[in-house]
Write a protein that holds these residues in place. Structure first.
Motif, PDB file in Angstrom:
ATOM      1  N   ARG A  86       4.337  -7.968 -34.186  1.00  0.00           N
ATOM      2  CA  ARG A  86       4.808  -9.303 -33.855  1.00  0.00           C
ATOM      3  C   ARG A  86       6.126  -9.112 -33.120  1.00  0.00           C
ATOM      4  O   ARG A  86       7.137  -8.787 -33.728  1.00  0.00           O
ATOM      5  CB  ARG A  86       5.026 -10.154 -35.106  1.00  0.00           C
ATOM      6  CG  ARG A  86       3.758 -10.439 -35.894  1.00  0.00           C
ATOM      7  CD  ARG A  86       2.878 -11.464 -35.181  1.00  0.00           C
ATOM      8  NE  ARG A  86       1.735 -11.830 -36.005  1.00  0.00           N
ATOM      9  CZ  ARG A  86       0.579 -11.185 -36.004  1.00  0.00           C
ATOM     10  NH1 ARG A  86       0.431 -10.119 -35.236  1.00  0.00           N
ATOM     11  NH2 ARG A  86      -0.424 -11.594 -36.754  1.00  0.00           N
ATOM     12  N   ARG A  92       0.902 -13.392 -28.513  1.00  0.00           N
ATOM     13  CA  ARG A  92       0.634 -13.581 -29.937  1.00  0.00           C
ATOM     14  C   ARG A  92      -0.850 -13.847 -30.172  1.00  0.00           C
ATOM     15  O   ARG A  92      -1.487 -14.564 -29.401  1.00  0.00           O
ATOM     16  CB  ARG A  92       1.450 -14.761 -30.469  1.00  0.00           C
ATOM     17  CG  ARG A  92       1.295 -14.992 -31.961  1.00  0.00           C
ATOM     18  CD  ARG A  92       2.136 -16.160 -32.421  1.00  0.00           C
ATOM     19  NE  ARG A  92       1.920 -16.436 -33.834  1.00  0.00           N
ATOM     20  CZ  ARG A  92       2.399 -17.487 -34.469  1.00  0.00           C
ATOM     21  NH1 ARG A  92       3.133 -18.367 -33.822  1.00  0.00           N
ATOM     22  NH2 ARG A  92       2.144 -17.678 -35.749  1.00  0.00           N
ATOM     23  N   GLU A 116      -2.130 -16.791 -27.821  1.00  0.00           N
ATOM     24  CA  GLU A 116      -1.114 -17.688 -27.277  1.00  0.00           C
ATOM     25  C   GLU A 116      -1.490 -18.052 -25.841  1.00  0.00           C
ATOM     26  O   GLU A 116      -1.889 -17.196 -25.055  1.00  0.00           O
ATOM     27  CB  GLU A 116       0.225 -16.940 -27.315  1.00  0.00           C
ATOM     28  CG  GLU A 116       1.429 -17.712 -26.895  1.00  0.00           C
ATOM     29  CD  GLU A 116       2.700 -16.881 -27.079  1.00  0.00           C
ATOM     30  OE1 GLU A 116       3.781 -17.482 -27.083  1.00  0.00           O
ATOM     31  OE2 GLU A 116       2.601 -15.639 -27.228  1.00  0.00           O
ATOM     32  N   ARG A 173       5.181 -12.285 -21.358  1.00  0.00           N
ATOM     33  CA  ARG A 173       4.446 -11.717 -22.482  1.00  0.00           C
ATOM     34  C   ARG A 173       3.538 -10.610 -21.947  1.00  0.00           C
ATOM     35  O   ARG A 173       2.761 -10.840 -21.010  1.00  0.00           O
ATOM     36  CB  ARG A 173       3.570 -12.765 -23.185  1.00  0.00           C
ATOM     37  CG  ARG A 173       4.323 -13.918 -23.793  1.00  0.00           C
ATOM     38  CD  ARG A 173       5.119 -13.499 -25.012  1.00  0.00           C
ATOM     39  NE  ARG A 173       5.712 -14.665 -25.658  1.00  0.00           N
ATOM     40  CZ  ARG A 173       6.874 -15.207 -25.319  1.00  0.00           C
ATOM     41  NH1 ARG A 173       7.579 -14.672 -24.326  1.00  0.00           N
ATOM     42  NH2 ARG A 173       7.344 -16.253 -25.957  1.00  0.00           N
TER      43      ARG A 173
END
Length: 451
Positions: A86, A92, A116, A173
């Motif tokens: 995490r 995520r 996500e 990300r």
């Protein structure tokens, strides 16, 4: 009537299709092994779940057994990493689902990752704006994601613009961990598949065994160097009008018969960074933490905070972890340690600057600097990883040999010279190779084990 995605998608899923509490909307992206769809939550509101997410479908159904086994392994890699880690710069994962729908054999049994939701990829940005103004800031965030991955002991294995996602606030990300691999010592083992333009020369035609291709974090560093050059100049760093030609150029460069000619459009602040990422061998490449700090400086970004703990953890003595592992595995293994959730309150976690005494079931008491308690793993110049980082910490902070250079996990010439100096001091064979005898001496400390 439900809309049908284009046939070219790896996993065609009709609009409105339900998987658990999720309803499929529009397709977002597709690769060779999976397709990602926008989805919305249709059930009662659950505080831990967003209203919108991305569903990543990994196919099954009519594939051959060999293809299905390969796809299952890819899915397992990604799920394993996302369940363990995490971190703010990693996409995520909220849930994993399996489609149970015999009436749709092309979907029945498919693995679905609930992820996500991102607004798009860096690849899509570059298609419209080859040299985005926000490029340096995005690169600094990508470095932060790599640092989080490598710190946790994983290699991405397929870093490229399509696997860099951007959220609504334009934060980065890292995603798509099908090729990710967890380090086993200084190396990991990944599938023999990646994107050639972002693959380092040593992995273009790798040696493969039953575990896959040997890969190190430096492979991600090379990929970042290529990616940075593409983002900042709109071109690849090696010459060639095709992927094949650029791969040939990379091979010649690694052999010393081709020079690295970086684009004159590359900003001065990034030129040496990219050059240090694109070292011809993995030993020539910059370490991840050093890369992060230099990228942040070049981008004018605020220095990122110390790495967050990926889950609440406290120090546990390795002897207990090793005992539990031996029970679980039912066999003898190399003794290593990790940081675990529960621990005696009085035990202090080791750091690079403050090595801590610990108990090893085989070798007794010795110092550890917080990454690895391996006593019998051999490392030498040209290698890298957690053992090398610990070696550098023990040399610098336990034995006072500051000439070791930067603590970056790369076993370069300075580290070798420091090892030779230590071996001479300890009256060992001064060959610059760290094997069991050198580890034993390193872990005893200059005045023996104390505490």
């Amino acid at each position: 009537m439900n809309e049908q995605p284009h046939r070219s998608y790896a996993v065609p899923v009709p609009k409105g299709y339900r998987v658990g509490a999720w309803e499929v909307r529009a397709p977002l992206a597709s690769g060779a092994f999976s397709t990602v769809y926008a989805a919305r939550h249709t059930g009662d509101e659950e505080p831990e779940l967003p209203r919108e997410a991305a569903l990543k479908f990994l196919p099954t159904g009519t594939r051959t057994p060999r293809q299905l086994r390969h796809l299952r392994e890819l899915a397992e890699r990604e799920v394993e990493l996302l369940e363990k880690l995490r971190a703010p710069r990693l996409i995520r994962m909220y849930d994993t689902l399996t489609v149970d729908d015999p009436d749709h054999p092309e979907l029945d049994g498919a693995t679905v990752l609930v992820l996500e939701r991102a607004e798009g990829s860096l690849d899509a940005v570059l298609e419209h704006t080859p040299r985005p103004e926000a490029g340096p800031a995005l690169l600094a965030q990508i470095c932060e994601g790599l640092h989080q991955l490598h710190h946790a002991g994983w290699v991405h294995g397929d870093l490229k613009p399509a696997n860099v996602l951007l959220l609504k606030d334009v934060s980065v990300r890292l995603a798509d961990f099908n090729m990710a691999a967890e380090l086993q010592g200084t190396h990991a083992y990944a599938p023999a598949f990646a994107t050639p333009d972002y693959t380092p020369p040593e992995l273009l035609w790798p040696e493969i065994d039953e575990r896959g291709a040997r890969i190190q974090p430096s492979a991600d560093i090379w990929a970042f160097g290529v990616l940075a050059h593409v983002v900042l100049t709109g071109t690849f760093p090696l010459p060639g009008g095709t992927t094949e030609a650029r791969c040939d150029a990379a091979t010649r460069y690694a052999r010393g018969t081709e020079e690295l000619r970086l684009s004159p459009e590359l900003p001065d602040a990034w030129r040496e960074i990219v050059r240090d990422c694109l070292g011809p061998t993995h030993a020539d490449r910059i370490g991840t933490e050093a890369l992060l700090r230099r990228a942040e400086q070049a981008a004018g970004s605020a220095r990122s905070a110390r790495l967050p703990r990926l889950r609440p953890r406290r120090w546990r003595r390795p002897v207990l972890v090793a005992a539990l592992a031996a029970v679980a595995l039912g066999t003898a293994t190399t003794v290593t340690y990790t940081l675990r959730d529960e621990a005696p309150a009085a035990a202090a976690a080791p750091t690079c600057e403050k090595p801590t005494v610990y108990e090893d079931t085989k070798n007794g008491r010795g110092y550890t600097a917080g990454w690895s308690s391996t006593w019998d793993f051999t490392v030498k110049q040209g290698e890298g990883g957690s053992q090398v980082r610990e070696l550098q910490c023990l040399l610098r902070h336990l034995h006072g040999i500051t000439e070791v250079g930067e603590v970056d996990g790369g076993f370069g010439p300075l580290t070798k010279a420091a090892v030779v100096a230590f071996q001479k001091r300890a009256e060992l064979d001064a060959d610059g190779i760290v094997g069991p005898k050198t580890w034993q001496a390193l872990r005893q400390g200059p005045d023996g084990v104390k505490g």
